[in-house]
Scaffold this active site. Structure first.
Site, short mmCIF file in Angstrom:
data_model
loop_
_atom_site.label_atom_id
_atom_site.label_comp_id
_atom_site.label_asym_id
_atom_site.label_seq_id
_atom_site.Cartn_x
_atom_site.Cartn_y
_atom_site.Cartn_z
CG HIS A 90 -14.47 -14.19 -3.39
ND1 HIS A 90 -13.50 -15.11 -3.66
CD2 HIS A 90 -13.84 -13.15 -2.80
CE1 HIS A 90 -12.33 -14.67 -3.23
NE2 HIS A 90 -12.50 -13.46 -2.71
CD GLU A 91 -15.28 -9.53 -2.34
OE1 GLU A 91 -14.93 -9.31 -1.17
OE2 GLU A 91 -14.47 -9.72 -3.28
CG HIS A 105 -13.37 -12.26 1.83
ND1 HIS A 105 -12.26 -12.94 2.26
CD2 HIS A 105 -13.18 -12.04 0.50
CE1 HIS A 105 -11.44 -13.14 1.22
NE2 HIS A 105 -11.98 -12.61 0.14
CG ASP A 134 -8.67 -13.22 -1.11
OD1 ASP A 134 -8.43 -12.01 -0.94
OD2 ASP A 134 -9.76 -13.66 -1.51
N GLY A 162 8.33 9.19 3.98
CA GLY A 162 8.86 10.55 4.13
C GLY A 162 10.36 10.62 4.38
CE LYS A 163 12.78 5.22 2.98
NZ LYS A 163 11.34 4.96 2.79
CB THR A 164 12.90 11.63 -0.22
OG1 THR A 164 13.02 10.28 -0.60
CG2 THR A 164 13.67 12.52 -1.18
P1 ADP Z 1 10.22 8.01 0.87
O1 ADP Z 1 11.49 8.74 0.55
O2 ADP Z 1 10.20 7.48 2.27
O3 ADP Z 1 9.84 6.97 -0.12
P2 ADP Z 1 9.05 10.55 0.35
O4 ADP Z 1 9.84 11.39 1.27
O5 ADP Z 1 9.46 10.60 -1.07
O6 ADP Z 1 9.02 9.05 0.83
O7 ADP Z 1 7.52 10.94 0.53
C1 ADP Z 1 6.67 11.10 -0.57
C2 ADP Z 1 5.66 12.17 -0.30
O8 ADP Z 1 4.75 11.78 0.71
C3 ADP Z 1 6.26 13.45 0.19
O9 ADP Z 1 6.69 14.25 -0.86
C4 ADP Z 1 5.09 14.08 0.95
O10 ADP Z 1 4.22 14.73 0.06
C5 ADP Z 1 4.38 12.87 1.51
N1 ADP Z 1 4.80 12.63 2.90
C6 ADP Z 1 5.39 11.51 3.37
N2 ADP Z 1 5.61 11.61 4.69
C7 ADP Z 1 5.16 12.82 5.07
C8 ADP Z 1 5.13 13.52 6.33
N3 ADP Z 1 5.59 12.97 7.45
N4 ADP Z 1 4.60 14.76 6.33
C9 ADP Z 1 4.13 15.31 5.21
N5 ADP Z 1 4.13 14.72 4.02
C10 ADP Z 1 4.64 13.48 3.93
ZN ZN Z 2 -11.15 -12.21 -1.69
#
Ligand code: ADP
Ligand code: ZN
Length: 599
Positions: free
Chosen positions: A429-430, A433, A505, A213-215
């Protein structure tokens, strides 16, 4: 997750105009060609040399020409009234002189020189200029389009006064939002801060893996403050021609200064801001771009209210120069959401979707430890799609569970034909695990074991997730390695053969073992020393021997884990066969069915 609709529309428009111009050019050229060839094909035409002979021989009665035109009408002696022939005269001036000379000699030729009609002369001029005009228009368009592509990339079609996103849309991340509220205040009322002599950070670095959610939060700051948001992604520079990166950065900041106050967002800043090391081609190009970025960060006037936010998931890659005071001197880590955060994000994205009553978002939040906001949003969206396809009136619990599996393990592959031999291999295999995990105290309980292919996996073992953990102990990591190698160990013991099915794995286990040794200082031989990621910026200060020692330690960890997994399975062979047969019979077994083998 970026959509760039504006840019696309603009591009379409320009392509449309371009195609129109090309079509118009073709039509015009064709028309001119046809008219000319029609003129030529008139059988009333006489050749220029013939005409001169006829003039000299006194056979010509009248010559009519238009100023600016090479087409001359000729009336020969003895021709009826109104009848005439045409000739194309390459040099009209010489031709006129010839007639005048002949007239002087007594050879009477009537010479009529019509002034060209205004329309005709304009038309003629236009026709002769048309190719040039077309070429000019084409060039202008091509340049414009390049310029547009340029802008489109830099501003990403995301430049809009109102990003439409506010802090309300950002779920969880309460502390981060509180910290960034200060930036919002500053953007809204910079005078207030300036009066107090307060310095607001110029650049803020957001650390966190993709999808956290950085963007979104950067956009929300712009939205809260009501200022424009312009953005650019560092990865775009990797594909760029030499020298362009720096000029893009300059343009971006010029634009920002013009529209200040505003937010500039640089995604994946590590692509341009990685440590300046060697001087190979690509690197030095990156250096230029990075240097330009540093120049721009330093070059702000105190009155310019531009705040630069940058995102990366590899902070250790960044050039230290970026982090100096006045540049990106503030860093905020955006972690994957905790239980409450996940529930909040799920709630946010559940808006506008219909759920059946048995769905509890808190439960889903509990099952999705480690998931990012983007993944959670994706799960709800997938659930809605699955429910639609299945014709459900609302999203049901099974739809949501399917969506979680689809996002984590991949799509169920019903059509894939699996041979009996492969099925048996996957079953062991599974089962391996699941059984190994059962005997490891730190490992999570099994939730579901399946040999139905999903995504690239032939089968999967799902574990229950407990509460979020912030620290993982050495014992837990060692046991994780054992659980991961349980699949391979079972193949070896039960079928006395090993397969490629364990590749993932093994990859994960190797990564964990490497981290244990080089990041977490968990190796007794190496000791608590951070060695990663030395490859990016400096020669190891420990010399070459350390590499061999790391390799030996990693191998040791893996070998021991593999041995432990085999020991557990050998001690419980009856269980291994029983679980594997059950899997072959039912393809999927639940936690209850699995646990019955251990009562
Ligand atoms: P990043 O820039 O960190 O890669 P984005 O901001 O592009 O991530 O997030 C992608 C999508 O994920 C957002 O458009 C939103 O839909 C969802 N998302 C991520 N974090 C949140 C949050 N804290 N609350 C609501 N939606 C979120
Ligand atoms: Zn495996």
């Amino acid at each position: 997750m970026k959509d760039k609709p504006e840019k696309k529309n603009n591009e379409k428009l320009y392509y449309g105009i371009l195609i129109l111009v090309i079509i118009l050019s073709i039509i015009t050229v064709a028309t001119v060609f046809i008219i000319q060839s029609q003129e030529k094909s008139e059988d009333k035409e006489i050749a220029y040399t013939d005409l001169i002979q006829k003039v000299v021989a006194g056979e010509v009665e009248k010559v009519e020409m238009k100023v600016g035109s090479t087409s001359v009408k000729v009336k020969l002696k003895g021709m009826a009234e109104g009848e005439e022939k045409t000739t194309i005269v390459p040099n009209t001036q010489a031709f006129i002189e010839l007639i005048q000379e002949e007239t002087v000699k007594g050879n009477e030729i009537e010479l009529i020189q019509n002034p060209a009609s205004a329309f005709l002369s304009v038309f003629n001029a236009l026709v002769s200029l048309l190719p040039t005009i077309m070429i000019v228009i084409l060039f202008v368009l091509i340049f414009k389009m390049q310029g547009l592509g340029d802008k489109g990339k830099i501003y990403g079609g995301e430049e809009n006064l109102d990003t439409g996103v506010t802090f309300k849309d950002v779920a969880g991340l309460d502390e981060e939002k509180a910290e960034l509220m200060e930036v919002v205040d500053f953007l809204k009322t910079p005078e207030k801060f300036q009066k107090m002599g307060a310095k607001i950070p110029r650049g803020i670095l957001l650390y966190g893996k993709p999808g956290t959610g950085k963007t979104l939060i950067a956009k929300a700051i712009a939205g809260e403050a009501g200022v424009p948001f312009i953005s650019m992604s560092g990865s775009e520079f990797i594909e760029m021609f030499a020298g362009l990166g720096a000029s893009r950065v300059r343009k971006l900041f010029d634009k920002a200064k013009k529209i200040s106050p505003c937010i500039v967002f640089i995604d994946e800043i590590d692509a341009i801001g990685s440590r300046r090391t060697s001087t190979s081609g690509g690197e030095s190009e990156n250096n230029q771009t990075l240097n330009q970025l540093l120049v721009e960060m330093d070059g702000f006037e105190s009155t310019e209210t531009v705040i630069v936010l940058a995102a990366t998931n590899r902070p250790e890659m960044l050039d230290k120069a970026l982090l100096r005071p006045g540049r990106f001197d503030r860093q905020i880590t955006i972690a994957a959401p905790d239980l409450n955060g996940r529930e909040a994000i799920l709630k946010t994205h559940a808006k506008g979707k219909k759920f059946s009553n048995d769905i509890n978002l808190k439960e889903i939040a509990g099952d999705t430890a480690g998931f990012t906001g983007a993944e959670l949003a994706n799960i709800l969206n997938e659930a809605a799609i699955i429910a639609t396809i299945k014709g459900h009136k609302e999203i049901q619990k099974v739809d949501l569970e399917d969506a979680v599996k689809k996002v984590t393990v991949g799509l169920e592959k019903h059509n894939r034909v699996v041979s009996e031999k492969d099925k048996k291999l996957t079953a062991y295999h599974e089962a391996g695990h699941a059984i190994v995990s059962k005997f490891l105290p730190t490992q999570q309980d099994v939730k579901e074991v399946s040999i139905i292919p999903r995504g690239v996996a032939g089968g999967y073992t799902m574990y229950k997730t407990n509460e979020d953990k912030y620290y993982i102990s050495k014992t837990e990591m060692k046991e994780k390695l054992i659980a991961l190698l349980g699949g391979r160990a079972a193949e070896k013991i039960a079928l006395d053969d090993i397969s490629t099915g364990a590749s993932n794995d093994i990859e994960v286990a190797t990564e964990i073992a490497k981290d244990m040794v080089t990041v977490y200082g968990m190796s007794d031989i190496i000791g608590p020393i951070a060695l990663k990621p030395k490859e990016t910026y400096e020669q190891s200060i420990f010399g070459d021997n350390i590499d061999a020692a790391i390799g030996a330690e990693v191998k040791n960890l893996i070998d021991n884990a593999y041995k432990s997994a085999q020991e557990i399975l050998l001690a419980h062979m009856d269980k291994l066969h029983a679980v594997a047969s059950k899997l072959l019979e039912k393809e999927m077994i639940s936690a209850e069915e699995f646990n019955q083998f251990f009562n």
